[in-house]
Write a protein that holds these residues in place. Structure first.
Motif, PDB file in Angstrom:
ATOM      1  N   ILE A  63       0.769  -1.238   0.190  1.00 18.28           N
ATOM      2  CA  ILE A  63      -0.162   0.197  -0.016  1.00 18.28           C
ATOM      3  C   ILE A  63       0.976   1.230  -0.087  1.00 18.28           C
ATOM      4  O   ILE A  63       1.688   1.403   0.878  1.00 18.28           O
ATOM      5  CB  ILE A  63      -0.764   0.081   1.128  1.00 18.28           C
ATOM      6  CG1 ILE A  63      -1.848  -1.136   1.235  1.00 18.28           C
ATOM      7  CG2 ILE A  63      -1.720   1.098   1.352  1.00 18.28           C
ATOM      8  CD1 ILE A  63      -2.836  -1.333   2.449  1.00 18.28           C
ATOM      9  N   VAL A  80       1.810   5.054   0.944  1.00 20.59           N
ATOM     10  CA  VAL A  80       1.389   5.924   2.003  1.00 20.59           C
ATOM     11  C   VAL A  80       2.039   7.337   1.646  1.00 20.59           C
ATOM     12  O   VAL A  80       3.249   7.322   1.461  1.00 20.59           O
ATOM     13  CB  VAL A  80       1.678   5.393   3.288  1.00 20.59           C
ATOM     14  CG1 VAL A  80       1.103   6.175   4.264  1.00 20.59           C
ATOM     15  CG2 VAL A  80       1.107   4.082   3.623  1.00 20.59           C
ATOM     16  N   PRO A 138      11.343   1.907  -3.245  1.00 18.34           N
ATOM     17  CA  PRO A 138      10.431   0.754  -3.154  1.00 18.34           C
ATOM     18  C   PRO A 138      10.696  -0.361  -4.429  1.00 18.34           C
ATOM     19  O   PRO A 138      10.500  -1.411  -4.173  1.00 18.34           O
ATOM     20  CB  PRO A 138       9.122   1.365  -3.350  1.00 18.34           C
ATOM     21  CG  PRO A 138       9.406   2.897  -3.841  1.00 18.34           C
ATOM     22  CD  PRO A 138      10.704   3.152  -3.229  1.00 18.34           C
ATOM     23  N   ARG A 195       7.155   8.391  -5.004  1.00 19.66           N
ATOM     24  CA  ARG A 195       7.558   7.193  -4.445  1.00 19.66           C
ATOM     25  C   ARG A 195       6.430   6.394  -4.017  1.00 19.66           C
ATOM     26  O   ARG A 195       6.787   4.882  -3.726  1.00 19.66           O
ATOM     27  CB  ARG A 195       8.565   7.776  -3.184  1.00 19.66           C
ATOM     28  CG  ARG A 195       9.100   6.743  -2.425  1.00 19.66           C
ATOM     29  CD  ARG A 195       9.849   7.327  -1.229  1.00 19.66           C
ATOM     30  NE  ARG A 195       8.935   7.723  -0.038  1.00 19.66           N
ATOM     31  CZ  ARG A 195       9.269   8.070   0.862  1.00 19.66           C
ATOM     32  NH1 ARG A 195      10.671   8.160   1.133  1.00 19.66           N
ATOM     33  NH2 ARG A 195       8.388   8.434   2.003  1.00 19.66           N
ATOM     34  N   ALA A 196       5.216   7.012  -3.617  1.00 20.58           N
ATOM     35  CA  ALA A 196       4.064   6.078  -3.275  1.00 20.58           C
ATOM     36  C   ALA A 196       3.524   5.327  -4.538  1.00 20.58           C
ATOM     37  O   ALA A 196       2.831   4.454  -4.095  1.00 20.58           O
ATOM     38  CB  ALA A 196       3.146   7.029  -2.321  1.00 20.58           C
ATOM     39  N   PHE A 207       5.592   1.971  -7.167  1.00 17.55           N
ATOM     40  CA  PHE A 207       5.514   0.553  -7.234  1.00 17.55           C
ATOM     41  C   PHE A 207       4.044  -0.026  -7.459  1.00 17.55           C
ATOM     42  O   PHE A 207       3.579  -1.219  -7.307  1.00 17.55           O
ATOM     43  CB  PHE A 207       6.053  -0.140  -5.803  1.00 17.55           C
ATOM     44  CG  PHE A 207       5.339   0.365  -4.870  1.00 17.55           C
ATOM     45  CD1 PHE A 207       5.816   1.463  -4.183  1.00 17.55           C
ATOM     46  CD2 PHE A 207       4.528  -0.310  -4.128  1.00 17.55           C
ATOM     47  CE1 PHE A 207       5.010   2.228  -3.140  1.00 17.55           C
ATOM     48  CE2 PHE A 207       3.835  -0.090  -2.836  1.00 17.55           C
ATOM     49  CZ  PHE A 207       4.087   1.367  -2.368  1.00 17.55           C
TER      50      PHE A 207
END
Lengths: 374, 304
Positions: free
Chosen positions: A87, A89, A109, A156-157, A160
Motif C-alpha cells: 500500500i 502511503v 520501493p 515514491r508512493a 510500485f
C-alpha cells in the motif's frame, strides 16, 4: 500521457467491518464500518482526534486492530505487517529519506522489490514525470520546497503501482495557493492511475474538492458516509451539518404534531414540515444560501415563509456575493449568503431573516450517530 | 581585572554596529569578529600555555636531547619492541572503539525512544563513570577480572572453566571500553535524537521489512554520530595510561607506558618526546584519512 496509465482500473476495494481500536482504556475507534469501492477517491474528514488517522494507520498496518474485520482487495489483512501490504502511503511530514536523492527515494520501493535496473530507471522517470519533478532527480530533499518534497513523496508512493494509496493530510503543511494547485494535481493523478485513494483531512473544502465520497469521523465513530452533496444537503447529524459548509442552527422550545415541528425562539415561531423520528431535542439547521434578508420596515413577500428578526453583525464581501452574520433575538448568530445584485446591508441594520419551511433540516441536538430524518 | 577593563571599551564600540547586524556590511562583521575573538581569547591563552608550549618543548627535546639530530627517531624505528607496542596501541584502540560502538549503539537508541524519566536515568548511568576517579574504576575492574575475581567465581559457580582476563589484552579492552563508553554514547545520542523515526515507518510502508528499514534508513542517518564517537574514543584510547598499566600485563603494554618508562625511569626525555611525536603524527594522519568520509556524510544528510 498514454504511457503513464499502466494500472488503470486496478484499484483495490477496502472493507472495514465493525473495526475498533483501543489504547489501554481509551477507545480511539469504536465499531467503524465502511466500504470503499475499487478506484474510488474516499476522504476521511473530521476534527483532530476523531479517529480518521487511526483508521488510516490500521489500513496501512502501522497499528493492529483491536477487533473487527479489515479487508484490502478482498483479502483480510489482519496481522499482515505493513511491509507486506503493498500500500502506498503519503505522510503530512513528507518522510523523504534525507540521505538519498529524489531519484534514490523514488527508486527505493523498486529496489526492495528487486526490479531490474533498466526497468527501475524507466519507472522512476515515469513516476517523476507524473508529478512533474523530472528535473529534480539528482537533488537531495533538503534542497526542495515543501510542495516539491510532497510531490516526490507522492511519486515514491505510486512508483510500485500499489492498488491503494493512503494520504494522511498530505497538504497540511503547505500554504493555501499551493494546496489548491496540488489538490487538482492529486485529482488528475487519481484519474490517470485508477488506484483507490484514501485521503485524510480536517479541511472540509479540501474534502469537497477531491472526493468521490466522504466519511465524516467524530469521536472515534463514522457519523455519515456520502458524496459531498449528500452530506451538505442531507446531513444525518447536527455534527455533519455543522462540519460541512456554513450553517445556521436554531434552538428553541419545540412542539411537534402530525404536520411538522414548530420552534419558538425568543417569542417568534418558525415551522418545518419535518419531524424527528428518534429521540432528542429538535434543532433546525439552515444553509446560508437558503436564507434571505429583508429590511425590517419592508412588508410582504413573506407569505408561507418563516420570519425571524435580527440585526446585521458582520458583512464579508466575497466577490461573487456577500456573506452576512445576523444576530438574532436570542443572541445566536445566523449566516446568510446573498448573491451579487441583491440588496446590500450594513452592520447594525435591523433585518428580517426569511426561509422556507422546506429548507430547514430538523436534527437532534446531541451527537448521537443514529438519529435519522423522517 | 585588567582583562575586563580592556574588553569593555571594545564592546561598547561594537554595540551600535550590533544593532543592525543584517544591514551592516564589513563593519558589522568586523565588530562581530572582534567580539568573538575576545570571547575565545581566555581559552586560547590557556590552550597555548598548557598544550602548545609543552607540545613544542617535547618536539624540540625529541630532536635535541641528548644532542641535536634524529637519533631518537632512529632509535624508535630501529627497536622492534617499540614498533610492536605502537602497532598494539593502535590494535587495542581499534578494539576498544569497536566494543564501544557495539555497546553504545543500542544504548543510545534506547535513550531516544524511552520516556523522559527513564531517559534521565539512562543519562545518569552514562555520566556516573565521569564522577568516579579513573584509578578507582580501574581497580574495581581488577577486582572483577582477576583470576579469583567476581567473573571467574561466577563462571566456576556455573561449572564453566575460568577465563584469563587480568593482564591480558582482553582485560585492557574491557576496562578501557567501560571508561570511554560515555564519549561514544553522547555523540551517538545527539545524532540519533534528531532522526525522525517516522522515516522508518515510511520505509516499512514502501515494502521494507524491519531489518531492511534499519539498515537502509536508520543506520545511514545515524552514522555521523557513530563516526564522531568513534574518532573521539579512538584518539582518547591511543593515549590511555592508567587502565592498561593496571589491567594489562607485559604483553599488553601500550605506548604511553613506554613513554613513562623512558621519561620517568630512564630520564630519556628525547626518546619519550620522539614517541609522543610519532603517536601524534600517526593520529593526525588517521584523522586526515577519516575526514573526507565524514564530510561526505554531512553533505548527504543535507545538513545545509
Amino acid at each position: 500521457m498514454a504511457t503513464a496509465v499502466p494500472t488503470l482500473g486496478r484499484g483495490a476495494a477496502i472493507g472495514i467491518r465493525s473495526v475498533s481500536k483501543h489504547y489501554g482504556g481509551f477507545a480511539a475507534l469504536s465499531d467503524v464500518s465502511l466500504h470503499i469501492e475499487p478506484g474510488e477517491f474516499m476522504t476521511f474528514l473530521g476534527p483532530s482526534g476523531s479517529g480518521k488517522t487511526t483508521t488510516l494507520n490500521l489500513i496501512a498496518g502501522f497499528t493492529d486492530i483491536s477487533g473487527g474485520h479489515l479487508d484490502v482487495g478482498g483479502k483480510s489483512v489482519v496481522g499482515v505487517p505493513a511491509h507486506k501490504r503493498n500500500i502506498g502511503v503519503v505522510f503530512q511530514h513528507y518522510a523523504l529519506f534525507p540521505h538519498m536523492t529524489v531519484g534514490g527515494n523514488v527508486a527505493y520501493p523498486l529496489s526492495l522489490r528487486r526490479v531490474p535496473a533498466a526497468e527501475r530507471t524507466e519507472r522512476v522517470k515515469r513516476a517523476l514525470e507524473m508529478v512533474k519533478m523530472t528535473d529534480f532527480a539528482h537533488r537531495y530533499p533538503s534542497e526542495l520546497s515543501g510542495g516539491q518534497q510532497q510531490r516526490v513523496a507522492l511519486a515514491r508512493a505510486i512508483v510500485f503501482d500499489p492498488p491503494l494509496l493512503l494520504m494522511d493530510e498530505p497538504l497540511g503543511a503547505l500554504d493555501k495557493k499551493l494546496r489548491e494547485w496540488l489538490q487538482l494535481e492529486i485529482k488528475r493523478i487519481h484519474r490517470e492511475l485508477g488506484t483507490t485513494f484514501v485521503y485524510v483531512t480536517h479541511d472540509q473544502e479540501e474534502a469537497l474538492v477531491l472526493s468521490d465520497r466522504i466519511a465524516v469521523f467524530n469521536g472515534g465513530r463514522v457519523e455519515q458516509i456520502g458524496t459531498g452533496r449528500q452530506l451538505y444537503d442531507e446531513p444525518a447529524t447536527l455534527f455533519v451539518g455543522r462540519f460541512i459548509g456554513d450553517s445556521t442552527v436554531l434552538r428553541g422550545a419545540a412542539r411537534s404534531d402530525g404536520t411538522g415541528t414548530a420552534l419558538t425562539i425568543a417569542g417568534e415561531t418558525v415551522v418545518t414540515d419535518k419531524r424527528l423520528s428518534g429521540g432528542g431535542v429538535p434543532v433546525m439547521l439552515i444553509r446560508p444560501e437558503k436564507l434571505r434578508l429583508q429590511r425590517r420596515s419592508a412588508t410582504g413577500a413573506g407569505d408561507g415563509l418563516n420570519r425571524l428578526a435580527g440585526r446585521i453583525s458582520e458583512v464579508i464581501y466575497l466577490g461573487s456575493g456577500s456573506k452576512y452574520e445576523v444576530e438574532l433575538a436570542d443572541g445566536s448568530t445566523a449566516i446568510v449568503r446573498s448573491p451579487l445584485g441583491d440588496e446590500s446591508f450594513a452592520i447594525g441594520d435591523p433585518v428580517d431573516l426569511l426561509f422556507s419551511p422546506a429548507d430547514a433540516k430538523l436534527l437532534a441536538d446531541d451527537r448521537s450517530a443514529d438519529t435519522t430524518l423522517t | 581585572m585588567s582583562g575586563s577593563d580592556a574588553s569593555t571599551p571594545a564592546r561598547s564600540d561594537a554595540n551600535p554596529d550590533r544593532g543592525s547586524p543584517r544591514s551592516g556590511g564589513s563593519a558589522g562583521r568586523a565588530a562581530l569578529f572582534r567580539e568573538g575573538w575576545l570571547l575565545v581569547l581566555p581559552a586560547l591563552v590557556v590552550l597555548c600555555a598548557v598544550m602548545a608550549y609543552p607540545l613544542a618543548s617535547i618536539a624540540v627535546r625529541s630532536i635535541s636531547q641528548p644532542e641535536w639530530g634524529l637519533q631518537n627517531y632512529a632509535w624508535f624505528f630501529g627497536t622492534p619492541v617499540n614498533l610492536t607496542v605502537l602497532q598494539r596501541t593502535f590494535t587495542i584502540s581499534a578494539w576498544v572503539t569497536v566494543v564501544c560502538v557495539l555497546c553504545a549503539y543500542p544504548y543510545a537508541y534506547v535513550m531516544t525512544v524511552v520516556g523522559p524519566t527513564l531517559r534521565v536515568v539512562l543519562i545518569l548511568c552514562v555520566m556516573v563513570p565521569f564522577w568516579v576517579s579513573g584509578v578507582v574504576r580501574t581497580l574495581s575492574w581488577v577486582l572483577l577480572l582477576q583470576d579469583s575475581g567476581a567473573i571467574n567465581s561466577a563462571l566456576r559457580g556455573l561449572g564453566l572453566p575460568p577465563v584469563r582476563l587480568i593482564r591480558t589484552q582482553t582485560g585492557v579492552v574491557i576496562g578501557m571500553a567501560q571508561v570511554l563508553l560515555p564519549f561514544m554514547i553522547l555523540p551517538m545520542y545527539s545524532v540519533m535524537k534528531g532522526i525522525d523515526l517516522r522515516l522508518v515507518q515510511a520505509a516499512r510502508s514502501l515494502g521494507a521489512r524491519p531489518s531492511r528499514a534499519f539498515f537502509s534508513v536508520y543506520l545511514p542517518l545515524s552514522l555521523p554520530g557513530v563516526y564522531a564517537g568513534a574518532i573521539i574514543v579512538f584518539i582518547l584510547a591511543l593515549g590511555f595510561y592508567i587502565t592498561p598499566a593496571l589491567l594489562g600485563g607485559p604483553r599488553s603494554t601500550m605506548l604511553s607506558t613506554l613513554v613513562q618508562t623512558q621519561v620517568l625511569s630512564l630520564l630519556q626525555w628525547g626518546r619519550g618526546g620522539a614517541m609522543g611525536v610519532v603517536l601524534l603524527v600517526a593520529t593526525l594522519v588517521l584523522l586526515a584519512l577519516a575526514a573526507p568520509l565524514m564530510r561526505q556524510r554531512h553533505k548527504k544528510t543535507g545538513a545545509r
